[in-house]
Enzyme design. Structure first.
Site, PDB file in Angstrom:
ATOM      1  N   GLY A  56       0.853  -1.182   0.000  1.00  0.00           N
ATOM      2  CA  GLY A  56       0.000   0.000   0.000  1.00  0.00           C
ATOM      3  C   GLY A  56       0.890   1.232   0.000  1.00  0.00           C
ATOM      4  N   ASP A 229      -1.627   4.592  -6.303  1.00  0.00           N
ATOM      5  CA  ASP A 229      -0.196   4.539  -6.023  1.00  0.00           C
ATOM      6  C   ASP A 229       0.545   5.723  -6.618  1.00  0.00           C
ATOM      7  OD1 ASP A 229       0.853   1.657  -4.840  1.00  0.00           O
ATOM      8  OD2 ASP A 229      -1.135   1.584  -5.736  1.00  0.00           O
ATOM      9  N   ASN A 239      -3.070   2.468 -10.168  1.00  0.00           N
ATOM     10  CA  ASN A 239      -3.522   1.720  -8.996  1.00  0.00           C
ATOM     11  C   ASN A 239      -3.399   0.232  -9.300  1.00  0.00           C
ATOM     12  OD1 ASN A 239      -4.629   1.752  -6.290  1.00  0.00           O
ATOM     13  ND2 ASN A 239      -6.503   0.938  -7.170  1.00  0.00           N
TER      14      ASN A 239
END
Length: 338
Positions: A56, A229, A239
């Site tokens: 993440g 991201d 992402n």
């Protein structure tokens, strides 16, 4: 527990600084095992990031900041610490932002660097809580949400980005159901998002990635809410792989799309998503499942870890500074100038 009395906070910690070392909840073995690993060097933290112990974008940035501080504590070469951490994963811009912030202090004082890493961690939690409120404000009553990958307290300093909005919306009594896409090949949706939501007693149903279109066709979903991201100057979003296809499906079926990300995820040095480096991970992650082969021996596979969703498919980007409606170059610049 009633919906309205539910806490918006996660009931666990994925990243903790204790007794001059970094402690990470090992996300590779969830949900069946709760294992916390201890790290004392930047190189160890880089390995943890690469191996997906921690994942993440915001969480990677926080872990990297602590990793840098660890080498300061031991009197190691901080340029080398920066280099080894920066090489751990290429797409998540928060990693490089956090390392730049640590290096910009131009200090080898361990106390100063540990304090800065703690500050980065605390600021991320505060940003997530603000983002959660902004994002939840546009949800309808009795909202049904589809989410992808894991964007919760496991992927951030705490609370979460997309999952933080879901947590906040649920605490306000606005969210009635969450669908979590399984997210091949690492199954973050199945292993992590479903686990997080169940920990906090938020209603969740797991969905095979390929079943999303049928779910949307039945009119069962109001919003797709995902993390990011990296977000470029024009509002294009990198992402987890599978996000782009969800956005295309959503557009066709009249489902709204929200991206949740702190402003540290924006990379204004890149004009568009075409410029984002996309991490290619090992073929074995696709051809096997937790070490067990699922494809014929010698079968070739492609394994991009991320895809890019054009800004035109996104209805709103929620940040800790506010909402970017119909994101484009101008609206992104306007919000980030605040």
């Amino acid at each position: 527990m009633s919906v309205h009395s539910a806490s918006a906070h996660a009931s666990f910690h994925a990243i903790e600084w204790r007794q001059q070392s970094l402690h990470l909840l090992d996300q590779r073995v969830l949900p069946h095992e709760h294992r916390v690993l201890e790290y004392t060097t930047a190189a160890e933290v880089a390995d943890a990031i690469r191996a997906m112990v921690v994942r993440g974008a915001p969480a990677i940035g926080i872990a990297a900041a602590y990793g840098y501080a660890l080498d300061a504590l031991a009197g190691r070469d901080l340029q080398q610490a920066y280099h080894v951490l920066a090489e751990s994963r290429p797409t998540a811009v928060n990693l490089f932002w956090a390392l730049e912030r640590m290096a910009a202090l131009n200090s080898a004082d361990a106390h100063t660097l540990v304090a800065e890493a703690r500050k980065i961690h605390e600021e991320d939690i505060a940003a997530n809580l603000a983002m959660g409120e902004f994002g939840a404000s546009v949800l309808p009553e009795n909202a049904v949400i589809y989410t992808h990958c894991n964007t919760g307290a496991l992927a951030t300093g705490g609370h979460g980005t997309a999952l933080g909005i879901i947590r906040s919306g649920y605490a306000e009594g606005k969210v009635t159901q969450v669908y979590a896409g399984e997210t091949r090949p690492w199954l973050q949706g199945a292993r992590l998002t479903a686990w997080e939501l169940m920990q906090d007693q938020i209603p969740v149903s797991l969905v095979c990635d390929g079943a999303a279109a049928q779910l949307f066709r039945q009119g069962n979903v109001d919003w797709v809410i995902v993390g990011a991201d990296r977000i470029t100057a024009n509002g294009d979003v990198a992402n987890k792989i599978g996000t782009y296809s969800l956005a295309v499906l959503a557009k066709h079926h009249g489902v709204k799309v929200m991206v949740a990300a702190p402003t540290t995820t924006f990379d204004l040095t890149l004009a568009s998503g075409d410029d984002i480096p996309i991490e290619q991970r090992p073929q074995e992650e696709v051809t096997s499942l937790f070490g067990h082969p699922i494809a014929p021996q010698g079968c070739h596979a492609i394994n991009p870890s991320f895809d890019v969703t054009p800004a035109g498919l996104i209805d709103v980007i929620a940040t800790e500074k506010g909402l970017i409606m119909q994101p484009d170059r101008d609206s992104v610049a306007l919000l980030l100038a605040r």
